[in-house]
Design a protein around this motif. Structure first.
Motif, PDB file in Angstrom:
ATOM      1  N   GLY A  34       9.951 -43.466  13.512  1.00  0.00           N
ATOM      2  CA  GLY A  34      10.068 -43.472  12.522  1.00  0.00           C
ATOM      3  C   GLY A  34      11.159 -41.660  11.874  1.00  0.00           C
ATOM      4  N   PHE A  35      12.369 -42.057  12.152  1.00  0.00           N
ATOM      5  CA  PHE A  35      13.594 -41.376  11.880  1.00  0.00           C
ATOM      6  C   PHE A  35      13.706 -42.041  10.631  1.00  0.00           C
ATOM      7  CE2 PHE A  35      14.439 -41.119  16.405  1.00  0.00           C
ATOM      8  CZ  PHE A  35      14.301 -40.004  16.248  1.00  0.00           C
ATOM      9  N   GLN A  36      14.637 -40.738   9.484  1.00  0.00           N
ATOM     10  CA  GLN A  36      14.814 -41.283   8.406  1.00  0.00           C
ATOM     11  C   GLN A  36      16.464 -42.159   7.965  1.00  0.00           C
ATOM     12  OE1 GLN A  36      15.187 -37.154   5.983  1.00  0.00           O
ATOM     13  NE2 GLN A  36      14.139 -36.270   7.392  1.00  0.00           N
ATOM     14  N   LYS A  37      16.212 -42.466   6.888  1.00  0.00           N
ATOM     15  CA  LYS A  37      17.610 -43.725   7.449  1.00  0.00           C
ATOM     16  C   LYS A  37      18.563 -42.890   6.729  1.00  0.00           C
ATOM     17  CE  LYS A  37      15.028 -47.291   4.698  1.00  0.00           C
ATOM     18  NZ  LYS A  37      14.944 -47.970   3.506  1.00  0.00           N
ATOM     19  N   GLU A 167       9.849 -41.030   7.799  1.00  0.00           N
ATOM     20  CA  GLU A 167       9.244 -39.441   7.875  1.00  0.00           C
ATOM     21  C   GLU A 167       8.962 -39.323   8.914  1.00  0.00           C
ATOM     22  OE1 GLU A 167       8.495 -37.361   4.537  1.00  0.00           O
ATOM     23  OE2 GLU A 167      10.540 -38.821   2.970  1.00  0.00           O
ATOM     24  N   ALA A 168       8.148 -40.079   9.930  1.00  0.00           N
ATOM     25  CA  ALA A 168       6.966 -39.992  10.871  1.00  0.00           C
ATOM     26  C   ALA A 168       7.692 -39.239  11.424  1.00  0.00           C
ATOM     27  CB  ALA A 168       6.914 -40.948  11.576  1.00  0.00           C
ATOM     28  N   PHE A 169       8.855 -38.570  12.141  1.00  0.00           N
ATOM     29  CA  PHE A 169       9.286 -37.714  13.490  1.00  0.00           C
ATOM     30  C   PHE A 169       9.380 -36.154  12.797  1.00  0.00           C
ATOM     31  CE2 PHE A 169      13.075 -35.578  14.715  1.00  0.00           C
ATOM     32  CZ  PHE A 169      12.556 -35.517  16.218  1.00  0.00           C
ATOM     33  N   LEU A 170       9.815 -36.270  11.306  1.00  0.00           N
ATOM     34  CA  LEU A 170      10.758 -35.181  10.751  1.00  0.00           C
ATOM     35  C   LEU A 170       8.757 -34.614  10.500  1.00  0.00           C
ATOM     36  CD1 LEU A 170      11.273 -33.033   9.164  1.00  0.00           C
ATOM     37  CD2 LEU A 170      11.122 -34.573   6.739  1.00  0.00           C
ATOM     38  N   ARG A 171       7.813 -35.789  10.099  1.00  0.00           N
ATOM     39  CA  ARG A 171       5.673 -35.643  10.036  1.00  0.00           C
ATOM     40  C   ARG A 171       5.046 -34.054  10.936  1.00  0.00           C
ATOM     41  NH1 ARG A 171       4.865 -39.075   7.529  1.00  0.00           N
ATOM     42  NH2 ARG A 171       4.361 -40.008   8.284  1.00  0.00           N
ATOM     43  N   ASN A 172       5.739 -35.703  11.787  1.00  0.00           N
ATOM     44  CA  ASN A 172       4.471 -35.134  13.353  1.00  0.00           C
ATOM     45  C   ASN A 172       5.140 -34.498  14.161  1.00  0.00           C
ATOM     46  OD1 ASN A 172       3.131 -37.113  12.382  1.00  0.00           O
ATOM     47  ND2 ASN A 172       3.646 -38.892  13.085  1.00  0.00           N
ATOM     48  N   VAL A 173       7.185 -34.833  14.742  1.00  0.00           N
ATOM     49  CA  VAL A 173       6.934 -33.676  15.444  1.00  0.00           C
ATOM     50  C   VAL A 173       7.964 -32.095  15.374  1.00  0.00           C
ATOM     51  CG1 VAL A 173       8.971 -33.860  17.081  1.00  0.00           C
ATOM     52  CG2 VAL A 173       7.576 -35.700  17.505  1.00  0.00           C
ATOM     53  N   ILE A 174       9.064 -32.683  13.896  1.00  0.00           N
ATOM     54  CA  ILE A 174       9.478 -30.916  13.650  1.00  0.00           C
ATOM     55  C   ILE A 174       8.427 -30.185  12.652  1.00  0.00           C
ATOM     56  CG2 ILE A 174      11.752 -30.737  12.225  1.00  0.00           C
ATOM     57  CD1 ILE A 174      12.044 -31.878  15.316  1.00  0.00           C
ATOM     58  N   HIS A 175       7.735 -30.335  11.770  1.00  0.00           N
ATOM     59  CA  HIS A 175       7.699 -30.138  11.148  1.00  0.00           C
ATOM     60  C   HIS A 175       6.539 -28.732  11.890  1.00  0.00           C
ATOM     61  CE1 HIS A 175       4.006 -28.789   7.823  1.00  0.00           C
ATOM     62  NE2 HIS A 175       5.925 -29.122   6.808  1.00  0.00           N
ATOM     63  N   PRO A 176       5.714 -28.902  12.093  1.00  0.00           N
ATOM     64  CA  PRO A 176       4.410 -28.305  13.543  1.00  0.00           C
ATOM     65  C   PRO A 176       5.666 -26.951  13.491  1.00  0.00           C
ATOM     66  CG  PRO A 176       4.054 -30.807  13.945  1.00  0.00           C
ATOM     67  CD  PRO A 176       5.219 -30.911  13.047  1.00  0.00           C
ATOM     68  N   PRO A 219       1.421 -37.060  22.787  1.00  0.00           N
ATOM     69  CA  PRO A 219       2.162 -36.544  21.531  1.00  0.00           C
ATOM     70  C   PRO A 219       1.736 -34.785  21.293  1.00  0.00           C
ATOM     71  CG  PRO A 219       1.145 -38.672  21.195  1.00  0.00           C
ATOM     72  CD  PRO A 219       0.302 -38.487  22.422  1.00  0.00           C
ATOM     73  N   MET A 220       2.498 -34.264  20.599  1.00  0.00           N
ATOM     74  CA  MET A 220       1.908 -32.779  20.995  1.00  0.00           C
ATOM     75  C   MET A 220       0.290 -32.758  20.607  1.00  0.00           C
ATOM     76  SD  MET A 220       4.988 -31.050  19.404  1.00  0.00           S
ATOM     77  CE  MET A 220       5.620 -31.782  17.875  1.00  0.00           C
ATOM     78  N   ILE A 974      19.175 -35.942   3.680  1.00  0.00           N
ATOM     79  CA  ILE A 974      17.888 -35.757   4.699  1.00  0.00           C
ATOM     80  C   ILE A 974      17.193 -34.897   4.795  1.00  0.00           C
ATOM     81  CG2 ILE A 974      17.497 -35.264   7.516  1.00  0.00           C
ATOM     82  CD1 ILE A 974      20.842 -36.155   7.756  1.00  0.00           C
ATOM     83  N   LYS A 975      15.300 -35.609   4.666  1.00  0.00           N
ATOM     84  CA  LYS A 975      14.876 -34.636   3.887  1.00  0.00           C
ATOM     85  C   LYS A 975      14.154 -33.084   5.386  1.00  0.00           C
ATOM     86  CE  LYS A 975      10.069 -34.682   2.669  1.00  0.00           C
ATOM     87  NZ  LYS A 975       8.991 -35.220   2.333  1.00  0.00           N
ATOM     88  N   LEU A 976      13.932 -32.069   4.801  1.00  0.00           N
ATOM     89  CA  LEU A 976      13.638 -31.276   5.942  1.00  0.00           C
ATOM     90  C   LEU A 976      12.363 -30.497   6.028  1.00  0.00           C
ATOM     91  CD1 LEU A 976      17.092 -28.563   4.633  1.00  0.00           C
ATOM     92  CD2 LEU A 976      17.178 -30.148   6.488  1.00  0.00           C
ATOM     93  N   PRO A 977      12.264 -30.022   7.282  1.00  0.00           N
ATOM     94  CA  PRO A 977      10.612 -29.775   6.413  1.00  0.00           C
ATOM     95  C   PRO A 977      10.585 -28.728   6.128  1.00  0.00           C
ATOM     96  CG  PRO A 977      12.044 -28.813   8.622  1.00  0.00           C
ATOM     97  CD  PRO A 977      12.913 -29.394   8.461  1.00  0.00           C
ATOM     98  N   GLY A 978      11.062 -27.549   5.908  1.00  0.00           N
ATOM     99  CA  GLY A 978      10.914 -26.687   4.848  1.00  0.00           C
ATOM    100  C   GLY A 978      12.220 -25.679   4.188  1.00  0.00           C
TER     101      GLY A 978
END
Length: 1481
Positions: A34-37, A167-176, A219-220, A974-978
């Motif tokens: 789930g990486f961003q396009k 956005e699965a990778f951003l949401r599930n891995v990077i954002h936490p 998964p984390m 590219i969307k950022l986590p914050g």
């Protein structure tokens, strides 16, 4: 994490009905995780360009059909070197698995693509490289499972078939992980909280240096310890919306505590050495007075007491290791805690055992000869202390053995064998970084020799000048009996006049510890000058030198800058054809260089014509040199011919110099060709041909009118016009043309370029074979291009920026007016804006300079492609015909492949939406830059309001745009986590968000105040070869340091001082740092990074708030700690601007001093100080934080000297001592303190300046510049800046308060008000200056100590000079500082400011009260140690207050401290009452 099904066996296709169709490896990985396009598209281009550049290098393009498997392997090895090292360190198996029977190159590409996709979307987590290693480690395992087992790594079940969203990778891995980092950053409280109360990037990244990170699972598990945030316990009436409360999370491995003890802890070996050396010299001087006395048995036994001191100092180090690391204990392994405790126990045991053993040895004294000769034969007679010393020194002996065998030490530190780890466990704590940093043997010998010579000189000076002369006076003072104290005796029971001894020796001891910095300046100047001379610097430094060696320049150019398969020496004789070829190669680049200077208005049209080399050099039989070399040669030759009495023309020809012969032959052949081409009638041409061979008229020729048919159309032929112009120049150019160009900057550039061709540089590869590179420039909201309003805005004196620049760049303005002759008024206004902006520190200037790289690459490719014949016959000025457009397109495509320029305009998106006039102007100017330079890319952070789960939220993106037809065009989003810039320092966060858009194998960091030059851009491919040039030693460079030219030196005297200071640092300073000292780092200059090395190890800077304020140098620390190697190269230079006004410079110096204070507390400095060998550690200390500590000590020496002398004068001790004639005749103290004055007056900074100017411009020029600088009060300026360094460095370590200080890089054409100067310098200079002034006055009034001393004048002069500089420098260097009307206005403004009341919302510039609150704010947030130290320092005022009150005799000779104190309070009360009465009336 999302799962996807996979079929076992060879068929790894995924059912198409369950996921999106994929076209390549990266899209397949995106469908898995789930990486961003935008990320996928960006990294696709990134990966393709990397592979293309590596694969085409040194490879024939004939039958080029597929990618070389070695290319993928090469990229894999470099990308995953850090990951494999991480796995090795943690003793876990790498998940880079390549089973047999599978297409290995394809699997390698999958792994590389996966890492790049993770890195490209990691946002702020990119500063945590081992965290990225952890993420990749688990995701690579999943990829392997999908491809080969289709089983879940934990449950063993088949993977799910649902495709994740983008956005699965951003949401599930990077954002936490981002949320953990963000919450910790909030604890920082905008820099007000102690470093020990929150975890920065390093703390969180070092969590992944231990096996504990594997407990996060995959998964984390968001309930794992890493994600559980311990919020502060809030008061009962407040609620927390950030989760549960709990104990604060511990720091990891290191705690940044605000204390000066960090200097001792980080560099303990240096301090122990200097303390022991001081003790030994003092013992020898006290007991013998001669070095030979060391061999006396009694003296030697006393000297052996240094090991007791060593044991105590080692105990202090062990205590500091425990105390300063308390907040990290809960994060340490048991073995690390055990090591700290055992270290303390052993150190304590030695601290007790050594004094006991020494006391026993008094009964059995032993001399040096007996100590060495009878050790083995009669060991039973040896004292217990000798055995203790031998055992105590055993670890040091082992360390010395490993020191001389760096390969062994390097191998041991990198080893992961448990037995080796156990052996090294005691010597140093096991860390992931800082292992194997030892240099090769040859490098070690070089810097060891440097420091041995320096230490011998320093210790000899200290012994004979500082220590030995004071011993006899000290003995006499200690034997004196003083009963008549003139005030209350503070040491009534102390013997031997200990108060006087301390007052005398305290400044000497401080000088002893400080003067090593002076010796370093001397030795670095000498060694740097010698190395610069051997590097051929300054061989061509004047136009005369250039003319004398210009004949060799084309061949040197061909050797260095033209690719060739043949190895040619620089001074090898070339035949005529080869020489013509060299000149043809050289002429095109030289002419482009000259034309670029004309477009920059450094030269006029006439000067350009005199400097150009003809493009049609094959039309004559001799070499055609630039006309400035042939000035007046034809007229002189004619005069010689008139005066020649001989009959043989060959004799006349031999009398001519070489350039004259060239000029005569060229003139003759050119005028013949011009006339011949003008004639259209063949019979006319026959007559011309006959004229060459017949001296007399041919009677057979019919007399008639001839030469009637002339070819007028030739005037349209450019080549023919060039010949005519050149012929005219040969005939009319006067002797003055030898001074062309007249502009000093043009001269500098021409001579430096010519000189660099004779310096050692790698041979140039073909453009196709060179390393690809990017340039990255961070930009916030500085000036892009000056507007007309800014150019014509008048200051209070009616001076505009345009007028100011027309005045200081008078010749360039004249050249500019000549260039724009005939332009429309609107175009003239626009061109004027550019002319001014290109002389300021603007983004437009930087972009123009960096785009020279692309222009140089295109020219290089065209010259390579054209070949020998085409070069000789044409391609002038790069003007291509229509049929050659495909060649031009290929050149542009290759330039795009090799070069990328990204400007990170952080708030470009906000400026685009803003209605503010300045913001809109910046946006339009940046847009115009993109439209002007189509290959320019701009990255920015876009903030949007989006609906998420029914709520409006701010969403952040990293966006890359380019210029379109009229507007910008988005390339990637590219969307950022914050918000990315909320967590760390602004500049590194700005660089970090944009670094994913850079390309290539190298990355040059360019600040927004820098410039570049076309001729230097031509050398870029040479300097990139330094990355792959074979070197002695195990490592290749990871950062290439480049030389800088400070282009702001002509703006003002202060700018000239800063220019010289900065030039000496970026040349001779960094030259010696790189070689032989091997401690050069990154200083925010135009260094070139090994891009792949650094993006896999945390990036090109560090970004933790406050501690990484000087973010650039930390990238150098990080590179060195991770096995990198940093070099410095001076055959290429880049322009750089510096601050030009007093207040700007002071703000800059304050920022750097703040940064060095934070560095002192940092883990990087601690680890480098402890992991470097002894001599490299000395280099590191004296070239970084040690310089600022020495600056602070220099100021402290003045305080200690004056307060010590004040004590002696006020107490009457000095009067008693001076009755002793022997002491009165001693000048020992003055001589010792004289060394301090050298540092104080800024002479340390002048030494390398003079040496570098002497090298590059001649020592006569250097001496002249030095005298002029002194006449312009350079010493006042440097003394003032010494106070800035000392104040902000000390304040940062004690209390914090570091922050980025925007200096503003504009021109200083305004008068700074007194209130502004007062606010800026009150605490740092004015208050301290007045205090020292009072001390000097009181000492002069009551003291008699040096009235008979000649050196007294020098010492007190330096102190009076310091006081005067601190009090008056801001006004001396203030524009119109002595204008009476401005002085009156400043006084009125200051009184108004002092009288205004403060309050909430009142800025400091409006009210003294608000300013005072801000000045004292650091005391609200400082720790207990800082408060106690502040109170102790404030108590110093009671010393002279008490003395003055007593000596005024109002206490009637009552020496009671209590009585005098009460009188002092009464005086103060009366003073305050008078002040209040005056204020109310």
């Amino acid at each position: 994490m999302p799962r996807i099904s996979s079929i076992h066996g060879a068929n790894h296709d995924v059912p198409t009905g369950k996921i999106k169709p994929v076209n390549d490896i990266l899209e397949w990985l995106s469908s898995l995780f789930g990486f961003q396009k935008g990320n996928v598209a960006n990294q696709r281009e990134h990966l393709i360009l990397l592979l293309a550049n590596i694969d085409t290098r040194k490879r024939s393009l004939e039958d080029y059909t597929e990618l070389n498997t070695g290319t993928i392997q090469q990229l894999l090895n470099k990308t995953f070197k850090n990951y494999l090292s991480w796995c090795h360190y943690l003793r876990v198996e790498s998940n880079l698995r390549f089973p047999g029977g599978f297409d290995k190159p394809q699997l390698e590409l999958i792994y590389i693509g996966l890492y790049l996709l993770i890195w490209g979307e990691a946002s702020n987590i990119r500063f945590m490289p081992e965290c990225i290693c952890y993420i990749f480690h688990n995701m690579a395992y999943e990829v392997f499972g999908v491809l080969f087992r289709n089983l879940h790594p934990v449950s063993g079940e088949s993977y799910e078939t649902a495709a994740p969203d983008d956005e699965a990778f951003l949401r599930n891995v990077i954002h936490p992980i981002y949320q953990v980092v963000r919450k910790e950053a909030r604890r920082n409280k905008s820099g007000k909280a102690s470093h020990s109360r929150w975890r920065n990037y390093d703390d969180l990244n070092e969590y992944f240096w231990s096996n504990r990170c594997l407990r996060i699972k995959w998964p984390m598990d968001l309930k794992a310890d890493f994600f559980i945030h311990s919020d502060e316990v809030l008061p009962a009436n407040e609620r927390s919306n950030q989760g549960g409360s709990g104990r604060r999370k511990p720091k990891t491995n290191f705690v940044e505590v605000r204390t000066f003890w960090h200097l001792y802890r980080s560099f303990d070996r240096m301090w122990i050495f200097f303390i022991l050396a001081f003790q030994a010299m003092l013992i020898i001087a006290w007991n013998s007075g001669s070095i030979a006395g060391f061999f006396d048995p009694d003296v030697f036994r006393s000297v052996l007491s240094i090991f007791i001191t060593s044991a105590v100092l080692n105990l202090l180090r062990a205590i500091l290791d425990i105390v300063l690391n308390l907040y990290a204990w809960r994060s340490l392994k048991f073995t690390q805690i055990m090591r700290y405790l055992l270290k303390f126990a052993v150190a304590a045991a030695w601290a007790v055992a050594m004094p006991i053993a020494y006391s026993k040895s008094v009964q059995n004294p032993t001399g040096l000869i007996r100590f060495f000769s009878s050790w083995a034969s009669d060991f039973q007679n040896q004292s217990l202390y000798n055995y203790a010393v031998a055992i105590y020194l055993l670890p040091n002996i082992l360390s010395a053995l490993l020191f001389v065998l760096p390969p062994l030490r390097r191998t041991m530190e990198k080893s992961n064998f448990r037995i080796i780890t156990l052996l090294l466990w005691w010597a140093q704590p096991k860390l992931y970084i800082g292992r194997g940093m030892h240099e090769d043997v040859f490098s070690l010998l070089k810097y060891t020799l440097f420091w041995i010579l320096l230490i011998i000189s320093k210790l000899a000076f200290s012994y004979y000048v500082e220590i030995l002369p004071l011993v006899e006076p000290t003995k006499l003072i200690m034997e004196m009996r003083i009963d008549n104290y003139q005030w209350h005796e503070f040491f009534p029971h102390a013997k031997h006049n200990i108060g006087a001894v301390i007052a005398i020796w305290a400044p000497i001891v401080l000088v002893y510890f400080m003067d090593a910095q002076i010796w370093y300046a001397i030795f670095s100047t000498l060694f740097g000058g010698i190395r610069g001379a051997f590097s051929h610097l300054g061989e061509i430094r004047t136009l005369g030198m250039l003319r004398s060696r210009f004949e060799d320049v084309p061949s040197a150019f061909s050797t260095c800058l033209v690719p060739s398969s043949k190895k040619r020496g620089k001074r090898k004789h070339l035949d005529e054809s080869a020489e013509r070829q060299s000149i043809a190669n050289f002429s095109h680049v030289w002419n482009e260089f000259i034309n670029s200077m004309r477009m920059e208005d450094l030269i006029s049209n006439d000067e350009r014509d005199l400097l150009l080399v003809p493009s049609s050099s094959n039309d004559v039989s001799v070499i055609q040199w630039p006309p400035f070399l042939l000035a007046s040669k034809i007229p002189i030759a004619l005069d010689m011919a008139k005066d020649f009495k001989g009959t043989n023309g060959a004799d006349l020809f031999r009398r001519m110099d070489e350039y004259m012969r060239f000029a005569v032959v060229e003139f003759y052949e050119t005028i013949r060709d011009i006339i011949y081409s003008l004639l259209q009638d063949d019979s006319d041409r026959i007559i011309l041909e006959r004229a060459h061979y017949a001296a007399e008229d041919d009677e057979s020729v019919k007399k008639e009118q001839r030469f009637g048919k002339i070819n007028i159309d030739l005037i349209r032929n450019k080549t023919w016009r060039e010949k005519v112009v050149r012929l005219h120049l040969l005939l009319t150019t006067k002797e003055s043309a030898i001074n062309v160009p007249s502009n000093l900057d043009a001269r500098r550039r021409i001579t430096f370029f010519a000189n660099s061709l004779f310096m050692n540089m790698p041979s140039a590869p073909k453009v196709r074979d060179m390393l690809s590179f990017s340039v990255l420039t961070p930009y916030y909201k500085e000036d892009v291009l000056y507007s007309e309003e800014e150019l014509n805005h008048e200051n209070e004196d009616g001076i505009t920026i345009l007028f100011y620049l027309q005045t200081i760049y008078r010749d360039e303005w004249k050249n500019f007016e000549e260039r724009i002759t005939g332009c429309a008024p609107k175009d003239r206004a626009e061109l004027t804006r550019h002319w001014v902006s290109y002389r300021a520190q603007t983004l437009a200037r930087t972009v123009r300079g960096m785009m020279y790289y692309r222009r140089a690459l295109e020219l290089q490719y065209l010259l390579e492609f054209a070949g020998e014949n085409a070069i000789i016959n044409g391609l002038p000025s790069m003007e291509l015909s229509n049929e050659d457009r495909s060649l031009s397109e290929r050149a542009q495509a290759l330039a795009d492949l090799k070069f990328t320029y990204v400007v990170s305009c952080q708030i470009y998106g906000a400026q685009k939406k803003s209605s503010d006039g300045r913001d809109r102007s910046c946006y339009n100017n940046i847009l115009n830059l993109m439209l002007k330079y189509p290959s320019l890319r701009v990255a920015y952070i876009d903030e949007r309001e989006e609906t998420v789960n029914g709520k409006q939220q701010k969403v952040y993106y990293s966006v890359l745009v380019k210029g379109g037809d009229k507007l910008d065009e988005e390339i990637y989003r590219i969307k950022l986590p914050g918000p990315p810039t909320e967590i760390g320092e602004g500049k590194p966060e700005n660089q970090n968000h944009a670094i994913i858009f850079t390309r290539g194998e190298a990355l040059q960091t360019i600040d927004m105040n820098q410039d570049n030059y076309f001729e230097e851009a031509f050398k870029m491919r040479n300097v990139l070869e330094e990355f792959i040039t074979p070197r002695r030693g195990p490592r290749k460079p990871t950062i290439l340091g480049l030389r800088e030219h400070i282009f702001t030196g002509s703006v003002s005297s202060l700018a000239w001082f800063m220019s010289n200071q900065e030039t000496s640092f970026v040349t001779i300073g960094q030259r010696i740092l790189a070689n032989p000292l091997r401690v050069r780092f990154h200083y925010g200059h135009p260094d070139i990074f090994d891009r792949i090395f650094h993006i896999t190890r945390g990036g090109i800077s560090k970004a933790s708030k406050i501690i990484n304020l000087s973010e650039d140098i930390f990238s150098g620390y990080n590179s060195t700690l991770r096995g990198g190697y940093i070099t410095h190269h001076e055959y290429i230079q880049v322009g750089k601007g510096r601050d030009v006004g007093m207040n700007q410079i002071s703000l800059f110096e304050a920022k750097v001093a703040n940064g060095n204070g934070e560095q002192t507390l940092s883990r990087d400095v601690y680890r480098l100080g402890r992991r470097f060998d002894f001599y490299r550690m000395l280099s590191f200390y004296f070239t970084t934080v040690g310089f600022y500590f020495s600056s602070m000590i220099t100021v402290l020496i003045v305080y200690v000297f004056l307060y010590g002398r004040l004590y002696m004068v006020m107490s009457g001790v000095e009067m008693e001592i001076l009755t002793n004639a022997t002491i009165r005749q001693s000048n020992a103290l003055e001589e010792a303190l004289a060394t301090q004055s050298v540092f104080q007056l800024g002479l340390l900074l002048v030494l390398p300046m003079v040496m570098e100017i002497g090298l590059e411009k001649g020592f006569r020029t250097a001496l002249g510049d030095f005298i002029i600088m002194q006449l312009q009060l350079a010493s006042v300026f440097f003394t003032f800046q010494l106070g800035t360094k000392a104040h902000y460095y000390g304040k940062t370590i004690l209390h914090g308060g570091s922050k980025y200080r925007a200096t503003g890089r504009g021109f200083v054409v305004f008068h700074a008000k007194f209130a502004d100067n007062y606010r800026l310098y009150s605490r740092s200079h004015f208050v301290k200056g007045i205090e020292l002034l009072m001390l000097l006055i009181i000492y002069e009034v009551y003291g008699e100590s040096y009235r008979s001393s000649n050196l007294y004048l020098f010492i007190t002069f330096s102190m009076w000079f310091l006081v005067a500089s601190w009090l008056f420098a801001p006004f001396v260097f203030n524009p119109s500082g002595f204008d009476w009307q401005k002085t009156v206005d400043d006084w009125t403004d200051w009184k108004r400011w002092m009288g205004n009341r403060g309050g909430i919302g009142i800025p400091p510039e409006k009210s003294w009260e608000s300013w005072w609150d801000g000045e004292q704010e650091h005391l609200k947030y400082t720790n207990l140690r800082g408060r106690i130290m502040e109170i102790i320092l404030a108590c110093r005022f009671f010393v002279y207050q008490y003395g003055i009150v007593y000596h005024l005799d109002i206490s009637h000779r009552i020496k009671s401290l209590l009585v005098t104190h009460h009188l002092l309070l009464i005086c103060r009360s009366v003073h305050i009452s008078c002040f209040i009465y005056k204020a109310h009336n």
